[in-house]
Write a protein that holds these residues in place. Structure first.
Motif, PDB file in Angstrom:
ATOM      1  N   PHE A 100      10.280  -5.064 -10.468  1.00  0.00           N
ATOM      2  CA  PHE A 100       9.489  -4.096 -11.221  1.00  0.00           C
ATOM      3  C   PHE A 100       9.272  -2.860 -10.353  1.00  0.00           C
ATOM      4  O   PHE A 100       8.796  -2.981  -9.233  1.00  0.00           O
ATOM      5  N   THR A 101       9.624  -1.716 -10.876  1.00  0.00           N
ATOM      6  CA  THR A 101       9.475  -0.468 -10.135  1.00  0.00           C
ATOM      7  C   THR A 101       8.527   0.475 -10.860  1.00  0.00           C
ATOM      8  O   THR A 101       8.640   0.674 -12.071  1.00  0.00           O
ATOM      9  N   ILE A 102       7.595   1.004 -10.102  1.00  0.00           N
ATOM     10  CA  ILE A 102       6.706   2.052 -10.613  1.00  0.00           C
ATOM     11  C   ILE A 102       7.134   3.355  -9.954  1.00  0.00           C
ATOM     12  O   ILE A 102       7.167   3.454  -8.716  1.00  0.00           O
ATOM     13  N   THR A 103       7.472   4.318 -10.767  1.00  0.00           N
ATOM     14  CA  THR A 103       7.890   5.626 -10.257  1.00  0.00           C
ATOM     15  C   THR A 103       6.685   6.555 -10.221  1.00  0.00           C
ATOM     16  O   THR A 103       5.843   6.529 -11.122  1.00  0.00           O
ATOM     17  N   ALA A 104       6.618   7.334  -9.184  1.00  0.00           N
ATOM     18  CA  ALA A 104       5.517   8.300  -9.052  1.00  0.00           C
ATOM     19  C   ALA A 104       4.173   7.605  -9.261  1.00  0.00           C
ATOM     20  O   ALA A 104       3.427   7.925 -10.198  1.00  0.00           O
ATOM     21  N   SER A 105       3.877   6.685  -8.397  1.00  0.00           N
ATOM     22  CA  SER A 105       2.679   5.855  -8.552  1.00  0.00           C
ATOM     23  C   SER A 105       1.404   6.694  -8.632  1.00  0.00           C
ATOM     24  O   SER A 105       1.326   7.816  -8.100  1.00  0.00           O
ATOM     25  N   GLN A 106       0.420   6.124  -9.322  1.00  0.00           N
ATOM     26  CA  GLN A 106      -0.875   6.780  -9.479  1.00  0.00           C
ATOM     27  C   GLN A 106      -1.975   5.812  -9.041  1.00  0.00           C
ATOM     28  O   GLN A 106      -1.769   4.584  -9.042  1.00  0.00           O
ATOM     29  N   VAL A 107      -3.127   6.344  -8.744  1.00  0.00           N
ATOM     30  CA  VAL A 107      -4.255   5.511  -8.302  1.00  0.00           C
ATOM     31  C   VAL A 107      -4.583   4.449  -9.351  1.00  0.00           C
ATOM     32  O   VAL A 107      -4.935   3.311  -9.016  1.00  0.00           O
TER      33      VAL A 107
ATOM     34  N   SER B 206       0.850  -1.180   0.000  1.00  0.00           N
ATOM     35  CA  SER B 206       0.000   0.000   0.000  1.00  0.00           C
ATOM     36  C   SER B 206       0.891   1.237   0.000  1.00  0.00           C
ATOM     37  O   SER B 206       1.789   1.342   0.846  1.00  0.00           O
ATOM     38  N   VAL B 207       0.665   2.132  -0.935  1.00  0.00           N
ATOM     39  CA  VAL B 207       1.460   3.356  -1.007  1.00  0.00           C
ATOM     40  C   VAL B 207       0.525   4.541  -1.224  1.00  0.00           C
ATOM     41  O   VAL B 207      -0.654   4.373  -1.578  1.00  0.00           O
ATOM     42  N   VAL B 208       1.078   5.698  -1.053  1.00  0.00           N
ATOM     43  CA  VAL B 208       0.341   6.929  -1.329  1.00  0.00           C
ATOM     44  C   VAL B 208       0.783   7.432  -2.696  1.00  0.00           C
ATOM     45  O   VAL B 208       1.949   7.271  -3.093  1.00  0.00           O
ATOM     46  N   GLU B 209      -0.135   8.010  -3.398  1.00  0.00           N
ATOM     47  CA  GLU B 209       0.149   8.514  -4.744  1.00  0.00           C
ATOM     48  C   GLU B 209       1.440   9.317  -4.760  1.00  0.00           C
ATOM     49  O   GLU B 209       1.752  10.050  -3.846  1.00  0.00           O
ATOM     50  N   LYS B 210       2.185   9.134  -5.845  1.00  0.00           N
ATOM     51  CA  LYS B 210       3.456   9.788  -6.130  1.00  0.00           C
ATOM     52  C   LYS B 210       4.647   9.100  -5.490  1.00  0.00           C
ATOM     53  O   LYS B 210       5.794   9.471  -5.772  1.00  0.00           O
ATOM     54  N   GLU B 211       4.371   8.139  -4.639  1.00  0.00           N
ATOM     55  CA  GLU B 211       5.493   7.372  -4.087  1.00  0.00           C
ATOM     56  C   GLU B 211       6.006   6.400  -5.144  1.00  0.00           C
ATOM     57  O   GLU B 211       5.262   5.952  -6.015  1.00  0.00           O
ATOM     58  N   ASP B 212       7.283   6.032  -5.049  1.00  0.00           N
ATOM     59  CA  ASP B 212       7.829   4.986  -5.884  1.00  0.00           C
ATOM     60  C   ASP B 212       7.605   3.650  -5.178  1.00  0.00           C
ATOM     61  O   ASP B 212       7.635   3.576  -3.947  1.00  0.00           O
ATOM     62  N   VAL B 213       7.400   2.600  -5.955  1.00  0.00           N
ATOM     63  CA  VAL B 213       7.177   1.293  -5.348  1.00  0.00           C
ATOM     64  C   VAL B 213       7.864   0.220  -6.193  1.00  0.00           C
ATOM     65  O   VAL B 213       7.848   0.283  -7.425  1.00  0.00           O
ATOM     66  N   THR B 214       8.480  -0.736  -5.519  1.00  0.00           N
ATOM     67  CA  THR B 214       9.155  -1.834  -6.209  1.00  0.00           C
ATOM     68  C   THR B 214       8.510  -3.152  -5.836  1.00  0.00           C
ATOM     69  O   THR B 214       8.341  -3.461  -4.658  1.00  0.00           O
ATOM     70  N   LEU B 215       8.162  -3.911  -6.857  1.00  0.00           N
ATOM     71  CA  LEU B 215       7.581  -5.232  -6.671  1.00  0.00           C
ATOM     72  C   LEU B 215       8.671  -6.259  -6.956  1.00  0.00           C
ATOM     73  O   LEU B 215       9.292  -6.241  -8.023  1.00  0.00           O
TER      74      LEU B 215
END
Lengths: 114, 116
Positions: free
Chosen positions: B77-84, B12-21
């Protein structure tokens, strides 16, 4: 890109009846199709590999007499769930292999057995 | 036997955070293919990337990037600046080559929730 369709997208049937799910490659010939099953909140598990004109190869633990697979043409494979029971309720997804290292998934069929 | 492990069940992240799976795989084959798929609530699998075992170059596609390291058998897999709209279940998968190509072994999946 290539398209794979599945029909129906959703089906509800009564316990004891049989249900047929179709998987079609719409713009390419698929010598091989794969059938996967996904229970709610779980991963996809391969059920069987279907080759055009020959018998399907089933994964260990999959009942071939219950899940009948027919791949009669280069664009169509069917999965028939025979004598369905509530525990067969699941999301069934097919994929079709076209050219040498190309494969595409269908949109899935959600089966509910009541 | 092939195996794919996605150790993170839910993130669970907040929008705009980067996240790595994370994705770790096991195979005895020297030639194989790795995939990432996104599965939104509709259920349809959305193809994101395919990598063969001989290509360890990292890849970037917009906000998405992938890091393939054979030495650690990982394909993260990394998502930069995550979005909803990135909220979905993400699957890592492994395929043999040759006549068995397309026969996928999937990881358990990671449920990503991006909060506004």
């Amino acid at each position: 890109g290539a398209v794979v369709s599945q029909h129906p997208s959703r089906v509800i049937c009564k316990s004891g009846t049989s249900v047929k799910i179709e998987c079609r490659s719409l713009d390419f010939q698929a010598t091989t199709m794969f059938w996967y099953r996904q229970f709610p909140k779980q991963s996809l598990m391969l059920m069987a590999t279907s080759n055009e004109g020959s018998k399907a190869t089933y994964e260990q633990g999959v009942e071939k007499d219950k899940f009948l697979i027919n791949h009669a043409s280069l664009t169509l494979s069917t999965l028939t769930v025979t004598s369905a029971h509530p525990e067969d309720s699941s999301f069934y997804i097919c994929s079709a292999r076209g050219g040498f290292y190309e494969q595409y998934f269908g949109p899935g069929t959600r089966l509910t057995v009541t | 036997a092939q195996k794919v492990t996605q150790a993170q069940t839910e993130i669970s992240v907040v929008e705009k955070e980067d996240v790595t799976l994370d994705c770790v795989y096991e195979t005895r084959d020297t030639t194989y293919y790795l995939f990432w798929y996104k599965q939104p609530p509709s259920g349809e699998l959305v193809f994101l990337i395919r990598r063969n075992s001989f290509d360890e170059q990292n890849e970037i596609s917009g906000r998405y990037s992938w890091n393939f390291q054979k030495s650690t058998s990982s394909f993260n897999f990394t998502i930069t600046a995550s979005q909803v709209v990135d909220s979905a279940v993400y699957f890592c998968a492994l395929s043999e080559s040759g006549t068995s190509y397309g026969k996928l072994t999937f990881g358990q999946g990671t449920i990503l929730t991006v909060h506004p």
